[in-house]
Write a protein that holds these residues in place. Sequence first.
Motif, short mmCIF file in Angstrom:
data_model
loop_
_atom_site.label_atom_id
_atom_site.label_comp_id
_atom_site.label_asym_id
_atom_site.label_seq_id
_atom_site.Cartn_x
_atom_site.Cartn_y
_atom_site.Cartn_z
N HIS A 191 17.24 -8.06 -10.02
CA HIS A 191 16.29 -7.42 -9.93
C HIS A 191 17.06 -6.02 -9.00
N LEU A 192 17.75 -6.38 -8.70
CA LEU A 192 18.75 -5.70 -7.70
C LEU A 192 19.81 -5.61 -7.34
N ARG A 193 21.16 -5.17 -7.40
CA ARG A 193 22.36 -5.15 -7.85
C ARG A 193 23.02 -3.56 -6.64
N SER A 236 27.28 -0.76 -13.56
CA SER A 236 28.14 -1.66 -14.64
C SER A 236 27.63 -1.24 -16.29
N LYS A 237 29.15 -2.05 -17.35
CA LYS A 237 28.46 -1.84 -18.15
C LYS A 237 27.38 -2.55 -19.45
N HIS A 238 27.45 -3.43 -18.91
CA HIS A 238 25.79 -4.49 -18.82
C HIS A 238 24.85 -3.50 -18.82
N HIS A 239 24.61 -3.27 -17.63
CA HIS A 239 23.49 -2.69 -17.43
C HIS A 239 23.62 -0.67 -18.54
N SER A 240 25.06 -1.05 -18.82
CA SER A 240 24.94 1.02 -19.27
C SER A 240 23.94 0.06 -21.11
N ASP A 269 12.00 1.11 -24.28
CA ASP A 269 12.68 -0.09 -24.20
C ASP A 269 12.93 -1.30 -23.36
N ASP A 270 14.01 -0.63 -22.05
CA ASP A 270 14.16 -1.23 -21.54
C ASP A 270 14.46 -0.73 -20.42
N PRO A 271 13.08 -0.53 -19.90
CA PRO A 271 13.56 -0.29 -18.53
C PRO A 271 13.84 -0.28 -17.36
N ARG A 272 15.39 0.22 -16.62
CA ARG A 272 15.61 0.53 -15.81
C ARG A 272 16.07 1.40 -15.17
N GLY A 273 17.07 1.27 -14.04
CA GLY A 273 17.67 2.58 -13.09
C GLY A 273 18.87 2.09 -12.13
N VAL A 274 19.15 2.96 -11.40
CA VAL A 274 20.25 3.59 -10.93
C VAL A 274 19.73 4.26 -9.39
N THR A 304 21.67 9.69 -21.72
CA THR A 304 21.76 9.45 -23.24
C THR A 304 23.16 8.76 -22.84
N PRO A 305 23.71 7.95 -23.71
CA PRO A 305 24.86 7.04 -24.35
C PRO A 305 25.63 7.30 -23.21
N LEU A 306 26.19 9.41 -23.42
CA LEU A 306 27.49 10.01 -22.76
C LEU A 306 27.41 9.93 -20.77
N GLU A 307 25.85 10.01 -21.10
CA GLU A 307 25.45 9.84 -19.19
C GLU A 307 26.10 8.78 -19.29
N ARG A 308 25.24 7.53 -19.30
CA ARG A 308 25.64 6.39 -19.17
C ARG A 308 26.97 5.86 -18.94
N LEU A 309 27.84 6.11 -19.52
CA LEU A 309 29.19 5.90 -20.28
C LEU A 309 29.97 6.24 -18.67
N LEU A 310 29.14 7.26 -17.94
CA LEU A 310 29.70 8.38 -16.65
C LEU A 310 30.14 7.44 -15.87
N LEU A 311 28.85 6.67 -15.19
CA LEU A 311 28.55 6.20 -14.48
C LEU A 311 28.80 4.78 -15.13
N VAL A 312 29.21 4.40 -16.26
CA VAL A 312 29.66 2.85 -15.86
C VAL A 312 31.27 3.38 -15.24
N GLU A 313 32.46 4.25 -16.17
CA GLU A 313 33.55 5.04 -15.43
C GLU A 313 33.36 6.12 -13.98
N ARG A 314 32.54 6.10 -13.06
CA ARG A 314 32.99 5.93 -12.31
C ARG A 314 32.23 5.05 -10.88
N HIS A 315 32.36 3.57 -10.96
CA HIS A 315 32.15 2.71 -11.09
C HIS A 315 30.41 2.35 -10.25
N LEU A 316 29.49 3.57 -10.92
CA LEU A 316 28.40 3.58 -10.35
C LEU A 316 27.30 2.38 -10.92
#
Lengths: 187, 365
Positions: free
Chosen positions: B136-138, B95-99, B113-118, B81-93
């Motif tokens: 591909h990998l950061r 990037s905003k771009h990846h969210s 739509d946009d297959p991506r993960g962490v 969810t957008p909230l879960e993604r924002l949570l990961l951004v806030e924890r520096h896990l």
Amino acid sequence: MKCDRCDNEATVQEISIRNGARIEIHLCEQCARQAGLAAQTATPLAELLTKYVLATGIGATIPARSMPATECPKCKLSWDEFRRVDRLGCPDCYAAFEGQLGPLLERAHEGGLRHAGKVPARAGRRHAGRSEQDPVADLAQRVAALRKQLEQAVATEQYEKAAGLRDQIRRLEDMSAGPAAGTLPDQ
Amino acid sequence: MTSNPPKLSFESRTEWLRGEGRAADVVMSSRVRLARNLAGCPFPHRGTRVHRQASLQLCRRAIIGAQLSPTILWADLHQATPLERLLLVERHLISKHHSKTRPCQGPPGPGPDDPRGVAISLPDERISIMVNEEDHLRIQVIRTGLALGQCWEEIDVVDNRLEAQLPYAYSQRFGYLTACPTNVGTGLRMSVMLHLPGLRLTGDIDRVKRAATDMNLAVRGFYGEGSDAAGDFYQISNQTTLGKTERQVLDELESQIIPKVIEYERVARRTIVTKRLGAIEDQIYRALGILSNARLVSTEEAMQLLSHLRLGAVLGLLKNIDQAVVNHLMLLVQPAHLQKVLGREMDQDQRRSARADLLRSKLAR
């Protein structure tokens, strides 16, 4: 002298010999253009010679990759599109745009032009036994430097020097029978 | 290996929040990241959905197989969810771009739509690996205090394990090939998060920023690229990735440049304590007063006031407040954390009120 066709000053003289007779035509620029006798725009001598030397002298022996690429053969990204989005399309773009990327990388990396860091184990094994420097990349760099000198020689009308440089480039190009610099492993 | 949804602990077990380690009075955390790509595959922004799915699957399998940590959490971000993604951004896990979702090239097809993960190492959250971001990998390793050397050693091992399973795009001349030529070569970014309230108070912060820029270093805010310096936090990082070895970059930053900035900040703090003790004490206690009593607090105000508290804690002026608690509060006041902790979605006004409540309860004597 006046133009044969109008009252303007004649600037173009055309001399032809027909049936043993010498025929002289004097035309103004406008009438000469209409008659197909004048070039649409004047080409500076140096530019003409550069084109000539590069096209007839070296162009024929230069592989396509050493001319500035307009498109990556693999992902079809154009150089213009790259400049717009600041992102390359695929790893092969580096080999395709090698010439154009040089100055850009130099500016972005404090003059850095070659990788100096970590080497992946796979690539390390591949390169084992080779000299520290990549001979193909070195050759490409030497050719690029000679090409610059050639352009300068032509621009300053040192044609003898230009011919010598052209031959030198031709010899180096013949030597580079190996893979292109920047060729990626495992592809 | 756990799957979605991401389950992150809200305890202070996150390594970079511990407020420990070398120069922890000034350095909040050290971070090293490597950009890597798969050979023969278009970079994510130019890949079709099929390409991105393939690279995601390939990288996911390699990360799982590499046994990088006893527990690795994998999150398919296209399903979060957008909230879960924002949570990961806030924890520096991530990037905003990846969210954010980015459209795929080519005709629409089956699948996300946009297959991506962490992938994230738990519970310390020290290692995180973004898949299908700009590259591909950061890969990133983040630790508390000034610890770039340790981060580098750890990330080097992670990188070697992944490379054993994945064909990296690499050229002898250009090194590791990246989507943006500003990262090509080592693909390395070393950054240090510095807390510089002293230099701001003495008015020397702009000089430090200018000097860093002159040395070809980037100065960014708390949340990296494009963010401002919330609460006097600044990230300083290298920009040159071609023509220098990883060790050179490490030595320049960790042995030469960052120690100087730390020293400047310490001198500034000493000057303030010696010459303007009353004024600085007033600022710190006013901050504590507002945080312990206010009814509405914005994120920006909370960050600025917590910055004063952090300064008070490291200077020993606030005896009962621990630096780690302040660090943790800086995370909890962020919008997604606040909503996650309280277990409900809130609009901006509700968040300001909830933030004030949370701060009062945490700082109550």
